[in-house]
Design an enzyme around this catalytic site. Structure first.
Site, PDB file in Angstrom:
ATOM      1  N   GLN A  15      22.494   1.434  -8.709  1.00  0.00           N
ATOM      2  CA  GLN A  15      22.424   1.140 -10.138  1.00  0.00           C
ATOM      3  C   GLN A  15      22.695   2.343 -11.030  1.00  0.00           C
ATOM      4  OE1 GLN A  15      18.476  -1.229  -9.534  1.00  0.00           O
ATOM      5  NE2 GLN A  15      19.481  -2.067 -11.336  1.00  0.00           N
ATOM      6  N   HIS A 112      17.327   0.140  -1.230  1.00  0.00           N
ATOM      7  CA  HIS A 112      17.295  -0.631  -2.481  1.00  0.00           C
ATOM      8  C   HIS A 112      18.596  -1.434  -2.540  1.00  0.00           C
ATOM      9  CE1 HIS A 112      15.313  -0.717  -6.687  1.00  0.00           C
ATOM     10  NE2 HIS A 112      16.264  -1.636  -6.707  1.00  0.00           N
ATOM     11  N   ASN A 156      12.798  -1.856  -1.047  1.00  0.00           N
ATOM     12  CA  ASN A 156      12.516  -2.311  -2.394  1.00  0.00           C
ATOM     13  C   ASN A 156      12.703  -3.819  -2.458  1.00  0.00           C
ATOM     14  OD1 ASN A 156      12.216  -1.911  -5.422  1.00  0.00           O
ATOM     15  ND2 ASN A 156      14.127  -3.062  -5.312  1.00  0.00           N
ATOM     16  N   GLU A 157      11.646  -4.534  -2.788  1.00  0.00           N
ATOM     17  CA  GLU A 157      11.702  -5.960  -3.106  1.00  0.00           C
ATOM     18  C   GLU A 157      12.405  -6.849  -2.074  1.00  0.00           C
ATOM     19  OE1 GLU A 157      13.113  -6.687  -7.062  1.00  0.00           O
ATOM     20  OE2 GLU A 157      11.351  -5.752  -7.950  1.00  0.00           O
ATOM     21  N   ASN A 286       6.171  -3.867  -8.193  1.00  0.00           N
ATOM     22  CA  ASN A 286       7.034  -3.940  -9.374  1.00  0.00           C
ATOM     23  C   ASN A 286       6.577  -5.147 -10.162  1.00  0.00           C
ATOM     24  OD1 ASN A 286       8.455  -1.909  -8.157  1.00  0.00           O
ATOM     25  ND2 ASN A 286      10.262  -3.141  -7.680  1.00  0.00           N
ATOM     26  N   GLU A 363       7.471  -0.257 -10.664  1.00  0.00           N
ATOM     27  CA  GLU A 363       8.430  -0.621 -11.722  1.00  0.00           C
ATOM     28  C   GLU A 363       7.697  -1.469 -12.743  1.00  0.00           C
ATOM     29  OE1 GLU A 363      12.138  -2.623 -10.719  1.00  0.00           O
ATOM     30  OE2 GLU A 363      12.343  -1.357  -8.937  1.00  0.00           O
ATOM     31  N   SER A 416      22.543  -3.085 -14.266  1.00  0.00           N
ATOM     32  CA  SER A 416      21.508  -4.050 -13.863  1.00  0.00           C
ATOM     33  C   SER A 416      22.061  -5.208 -13.017  1.00  0.00           C
ATOM     34  CB  SER A 416      20.829  -4.611 -15.104  1.00  0.00           C
ATOM     35  OG  SER A 416      19.529  -4.147 -15.213  1.00  0.00           O
ATOM     36  N   TRP A 417      22.685  -4.902 -11.906  1.00  0.00           N
ATOM     37  CA  TRP A 417      23.203  -5.925 -10.986  1.00  0.00           C
ATOM     38  C   TRP A 417      24.019  -6.985 -11.736  1.00  0.00           C
ATOM     39  CZ3 TRP A 417      22.494  -3.503  -6.625  1.00  0.00           C
ATOM     40  CH2 TRP A 417      21.349  -2.758  -6.403  1.00  0.00           C
ATOM     41  N   LYS A 423      22.128  -5.298 -20.267  1.00  0.00           N
ATOM     42  CA  LYS A 423      20.667  -5.396 -20.258  1.00  0.00           C
ATOM     43  C   LYS A 423      20.113  -3.987 -20.029  1.00  0.00           C
ATOM     44  CE  LYS A 423      17.191  -8.313 -17.999  1.00  0.00           C
ATOM     45  NZ  LYS A 423      16.861  -9.007 -16.739  1.00  0.00           N
TER      46      LYS A 423
HETATM   47  C1  NOJ Z   1      13.713  -4.986  -9.786  1.00  0.00           C
HETATM   48  C2  NOJ Z   1      14.683  -4.197  -9.004  1.00  0.00           C
HETATM   49  O1  NOJ Z   1      14.061  -3.329  -8.124  1.00  0.00           O
HETATM   50  C3  NOJ Z   1      15.730  -3.504  -9.834  1.00  0.00           C
HETATM   51  O2  NOJ Z   1      16.779  -3.141  -9.002  1.00  0.00           O
HETATM   52  C4  NOJ Z   1      16.114  -4.362 -10.992  1.00  0.00           C
HETATM   53  O3  NOJ Z   1      17.210  -3.878 -11.692  1.00  0.00           O
HETATM   54  C5  NOJ Z   1      14.910  -4.515 -11.870  1.00  0.00           C
HETATM   55  N1  NOJ Z   1      13.868  -5.182 -11.132  1.00  0.00           N
HETATM   56  C6  NOJ Z   1      15.122  -5.266 -13.169  1.00  0.00           C
HETATM   57  O4  NOJ Z   1      15.400  -6.599 -12.923  1.00  0.00           O
END
Ligand code: NOJ
Length: 464
Positions: A15, A112, A156-157, A286, A363, A416-417, A423
């Protein structure tokens, strides 16, 4: 706050770094997916690869004491054989040195989401071999960076990238398939345990955890039907990650339910043993919003994500399990994220009561469209968002929860993906049009004062 409480911001390699094909970095699954589908990508992003010194210096100048970021597997390991890219190692050595020079504690995530494409070509997380490849990559990182890093996270997540990549289909590899979702989830949690084992086994100094996209679950009422729906939602959103990483066990009712319709023969005794024996030292949470649910009523599973920033489109219905509902009294962002600090307070207390492990809020932040072509971005909405969420954390600490750090998402504006760079989450504005120039927002200065007062500056609120 305790005196050694970590205060910082967070980012992720894909990112923010850019430099997608520089200095021996190979393609990641995100590079391939976004290029192939002609979507907005992170080829340049915030160009942190060339700006890291400035970024880390600004963290220090902003009073921050820690920086959470991830390492890029495809920058470090060149191929399936596991060969190391020395330039990738050098880059992260430099980043870590810059952190230490500025008195910033690195808080490092191994994964991540940027899987090397050469592993995606072999089936990605559907292939158990990738779990062992992750173990190798983790060992390389511990070996090369172990003397400079104390805090590590394996993933991560998992919930987010597995659900989006294999169930919902809006992230690579783009499947909508429950059987595949189960296998990917299982392999990721197994890989995480292998990473924890590799870390503990060699006795490195430090701690290793996992970072979860935490959505504490609330129900619309107290009925037994709603409680059952809440349990389904909790298993779907949280428990398969946290129970597995912390207690070393997948939730048994979730496995039993899935086994009614799907093949669970990929679950093997020898893996479960490793998962059981290699649990994490801390939990990273997060937090963006909670999940409010009601019992499932009718219709097919529907998972609609808002990637456009046009409010009111999101939908989550899991057939036979639960439906997510929108609280009419709440405020939402343009991307349909509820603003609900009480969820963080309750969720931290719940996680503490359940797991009794140290917690870091890894986060927390708000994503908005912002005009940054001004002398000073006055992001008072971000200040009030952070104020209220920090207040929620303090309330949970007062309850007795052991919370040891807070990381704002994000240290600076990043890609942001699927939501691109529109965003914005950063404490520092990045001008994506003009050489990625940096400029602190008002929230950056506010956060500095909060940190310098060790939290005293937060205007306390109680969320009943
Ligand atoms: C969680 C993720 O870890 C991150 O990569 C993402 O951009 C943010 N949340 C915001 O949505």
């Amino acid at each position: 706050m305790k005196t050694n409480f970590l205060w910082g911001g967070a980012t992720a390699s894909y990112q923010c770094e850019g430099a997608w094909n520089l200095d021996g970095k190979v393609e990641s699954m995100w590079d391939r997916y976004l290029h192939e589908n002609n979507l907005e990508n992170g080829d340049v992003a915030s160009d942190h690869y060339h700006h890291y010194e400035e970024d880390i210096r600004m963290m220090k100048e902003g009073g921050q004491t820690a920086y959470r970021f991830s390492l890029s597997w495809p920058r470090i390991i060149k191929n399936k054989e596991g060969d190391i890219n020395p330039e990738g190692i050098k880059f992260y050595q430099n980043v870590l040195d810059a952190c230490h020079k500025n008195g910033i504690e690195p808080f490092v995530t191994l994964y991540h989401w940027d899987l090397p494409q050469y592993w995606e070509d072999e089936g990605g997380w559907l292939n158990l071999e990738v779990a062992y490849a992750f173990e190798h990559y983790a060992k390389v990182c511990f070996e090369h960076f172990g003397d400079k890093v104390y805090y590590w996270s394996t993933f991560n997540e998992p919930k987010w990238f597995v659900a989006n990549g294999y169930f919902i289909g809006n992230y690579p590899p783009g499947f909508k398939d429950v059987q595949k979702t189960m296998i990917a989830a299982y392999n990721v949690m197994y890989a995480s345990a292998l990473g924890v084992r590799a870390f503990h086994e060699k006795g490195y100094k430090g701690e290793i955890g996992i970072v979860h996209s935490y959505t504490p679950v609330n129900g619309v009422d107290d009925s037994i039907e709603t409680r059952i729906a809440m349990r389904y939602a909790d298993n779907y959103s949280n428990n398969w990650v946290l129970d597995t990483a912390v207690l070393g066990e997948f939730p048994i009712d979730l496995i039993a339910k899935l086994s009614e319709d799907y093949d669970i023969r990929f679950i093997k005794e020898e893996h479960l043993k490793i998962i059981k024996e290699n649990t994490v030292d801390f939990i990273g949470l997060n937090y963006y919003a909670r999940t409010l649910v009601k019992p499932y009523t009718s219709g097919e599973t529907q998972l609609v994500f808002n990637h456009s920033g046009k409010p009111g489109q999101s939908k989550v219905v899991i057939k036979g399990w639960f439906e997510q509902v929108r609280d009419p009294n709440s405020e939402f962002t343009a991307w349909d994220t509820e603003i609900y600090p009480k969820g963080l307070q309750d969720g931290l207390i719940e996680a503490w009561d359940r797991y009794h492990l140290p917690i870091y809020v890894t986060e927390n932040g708000i994503g908005v469209r912002e005009n940054i072509e001004v002398d000073q971005v006055n992001d008072d909405y971000r200040i009030s968002f952070m104020n209220d969420h920090l207040s929620a954390i303090m309330n949970a600490i007062d309850y007795g929860a052991d919370i040891r750090g807070y990381f704002a998402w994000a240290s600076f504006d990043i890609y942001s993906w699927k939501n691109g760079v529109e965003k914005r989450y950063g404490l520092v504005a990045v001008n994506f049009q003009q050489n990625q120039a940096r400029k602190p927002k008002a929230s950056y200065y506010w956060f500095k004062e909060v940190i310098e007062s060790n939290g005293e500056k937060v205007e306390r609120k109680i969320f009943d």
